[in-house]
Design an enzyme around this catalytic site. Sequence first.
Site, PDB file in Angstrom:
ATOM      1  N   GLY A  40       0.671  -1.261  -0.094  1.00 31.72           N
ATOM      2  CA  GLY A  40       0.128   0.186  -0.046  1.00 31.72           C
ATOM      3  C   GLY A  40       0.838   1.215   0.007  1.00 31.72           C
ATOM      4  N   GLU A  56      -0.786   1.226  -6.809  1.00 35.94           N
ATOM      5  CA  GLU A  56      -0.056   0.561  -5.711  1.00 35.94           C
ATOM      6  C   GLU A  56       0.197  -1.101  -5.909  1.00 35.94           C
ATOM      7  OE1 GLU A  56       1.759   1.710  -3.265  1.00 35.94           O
ATOM      8  OE2 GLU A  56       1.130   3.982  -3.277  1.00 35.94           O
ATOM      9  N   GLU A  60       3.692  -3.136  -7.326  1.00 38.94           N
ATOM     10  CA  GLU A  60       4.226  -4.646  -6.353  1.00 38.94           C
ATOM     11  C   GLU A  60       4.112  -5.813  -7.236  1.00 38.94           C
ATOM     12  OE1 GLU A  60       5.014  -3.520  -3.526  1.00 38.94           O
ATOM     13  OE2 GLU A  60       3.866  -2.041  -2.683  1.00 38.94           O
ATOM     14  N   PRO A  77      -6.960   6.438  15.684  1.00 36.59           N
ATOM     15  CA  PRO A  77      -6.023   7.330  15.792  1.00 36.59           C
ATOM     16  C   PRO A  77      -4.451   6.981  16.251  1.00 36.59           C
ATOM     17  CG  PRO A  77      -7.829   8.009  17.215  1.00 36.59           C
ATOM     18  CD  PRO A  77      -7.971   6.573  16.881  1.00 36.59           C
ATOM     19  N   GLU A 109      10.834  -6.206  -1.451  1.00 34.30           N
ATOM     20  CA  GLU A 109      10.658  -7.679  -1.197  1.00 34.30           C
ATOM     21  C   GLU A 109       9.264  -8.335  -1.009  1.00 34.30           C
ATOM     22  OE1 GLU A 109      12.942 -11.040   1.672  1.00 34.30           O
ATOM     23  OE2 GLU A 109      13.320  -9.022   1.738  1.00 34.30           O
ATOM     24  N   GLU A 111       6.214 -11.221  -0.982  1.00 33.58           N
ATOM     25  CA  GLU A 111       6.099 -12.710  -1.039  1.00 33.58           C
ATOM     26  C   GLU A 111       4.663 -13.134  -0.776  1.00 33.58           C
ATOM     27  OE1 GLU A 111       8.437 -15.534   1.649  1.00 33.58           O
ATOM     28  OE2 GLU A 111       9.988 -14.105   0.818  1.00 33.58           O
TER      29      GLU A 111
END
Lengths: 225, 225
Positions: A40, A56, A60, A77, A109, A111
């Site tokens: 993200g 995003e 990735e 918060p 990285e 996975e």
Amino acid sequence: MEKPSVTVDIILFTITEETLKVLLVKRRIEPFRNMWALPGGFVGMNETLDQAAKRELQEETGVKEHYLEQLYTFGEPERDPRGRVITISYFALINSKNLKLKADTDVIEAEWFSIDNLPELAFDHKEILNYALERLRYKLEYTTVAFQLLPKKFTLTELQKAYEIIFNKSLDKRNFRKKILSLGLIEETKETSKGAHRPAKLYSFTKQHKQLENFIKSYSISQSK
Amino acid sequence: MEKPSVTVDIILFTITEETLKVLLVKRRIEPFRNMWALPGGFVGMNETLDQAAKRELQEETGVKEHYLEQLYTFGEPERDPRGRVITISYFALINSKNLKLKADTDVIEAEWFSIDNLPELAFDHKEILNYALERLRYKLEYTTVAFQLLPKKFTLTELQKAYEIIFNKSLDKRNFRKKILSLGLIEETKETSKGAHRPAKLYSFTKQHKQLENFIKSYSISQSK
DNA sequence: CCAAAAGTGTTAGTGATACACCCATGT
DNA sequence: ACATGGGTGTATCACTAACACTTTTGG
């Protein structure tokens, strides 16, 4: 006036090796350095939330085609020690044939982790992931999202396996086939699978299915006039 | 780094005069000055999103008890002409006996509108409202949210009317009663309604119902470990 | 020919739908 | 006594769940 930061986090599921897997990335900076987290990042000022999630995800995985749907917005918060960060989580599915992980991701990285063998996660990502899992199972019951986890052509056994893996229980073969076929969402192709044993018919989605899928998607964000 | 603003908007439904109504407030500032809009406002830096929604709602209606649930997050870059504003929408239900509108709201002009007689709305609030309506109808089918629109004690006819109003179609009285009673969510009280004609039994929710309700709520935000 | 996965029907039970008349009360 | 809304049962249909054997292929 002070403002919170806004991010998107993506829970990307797939099925490989007969297991439900989720994509995680290793954090390279504090806080939670070297821990695994959901992929993200920050929402750009000129992109929609969906676009941000898509971007995003592509950064990735390098993959463009996938089912993507907004899940829930988390805004405790204290969920990020650096300050107020509100995250809009997205739920994504991809079929394992599509994914060529790390195409673009030399820097990061990333996975796949089996969902019953997860590492400790940064922030409240464990909670977000659990919620996504519930939603996945829930949606399976009344939508056709499971089809997103399969390649274009697939056998009924593969489809059934996908359901079984996600629900984590076995289903009756005859009843499963009866029901799926009665929905009219898939149709036979002329092809068959090859392998060690009796070949299975390959099925594909019908146009009806595409329509239903679009209906379900558009249902998420209704058109106004 | 530049950040978007974050607000919550609330879609508060109730049933009065045998109609489904939604609460709107009149804007006193530009943009969209003097137009009607969903109640809402900025998220404080030290409150959760749920708290923000609850607070805004209370500021508008003066009422504390209501069903509240996060709906969807809207973040089109152009949805607010003043700049980037991301809004987390909340879906709320209240029973008309509870509401004493304008207790605290001398400053704000707030009014109930029948959902089939709406004024033009500011921003993308029409879209948000439509989405909330779809969700309300949808949730009615598989949850007990309709009960939130009724007082603690109610007749079966009142309950049925609530369903009919929301679905906008009539239901069979015998089948409706059979089904509702078979769910075991409500139970008879010893009281009856008074009125011009034959008094009707009053029902209330069972403990089971409370449990189910809590289950459904907690389902929205899963507990993690 | 055998191991392994593909494929196929029937029955019983459960829940959904359609449908019409009598009952209790206030006026 | 009558007008008004409250209250009740049955029959049909559709869907779900349980259950075991035969078929086809590769090795």
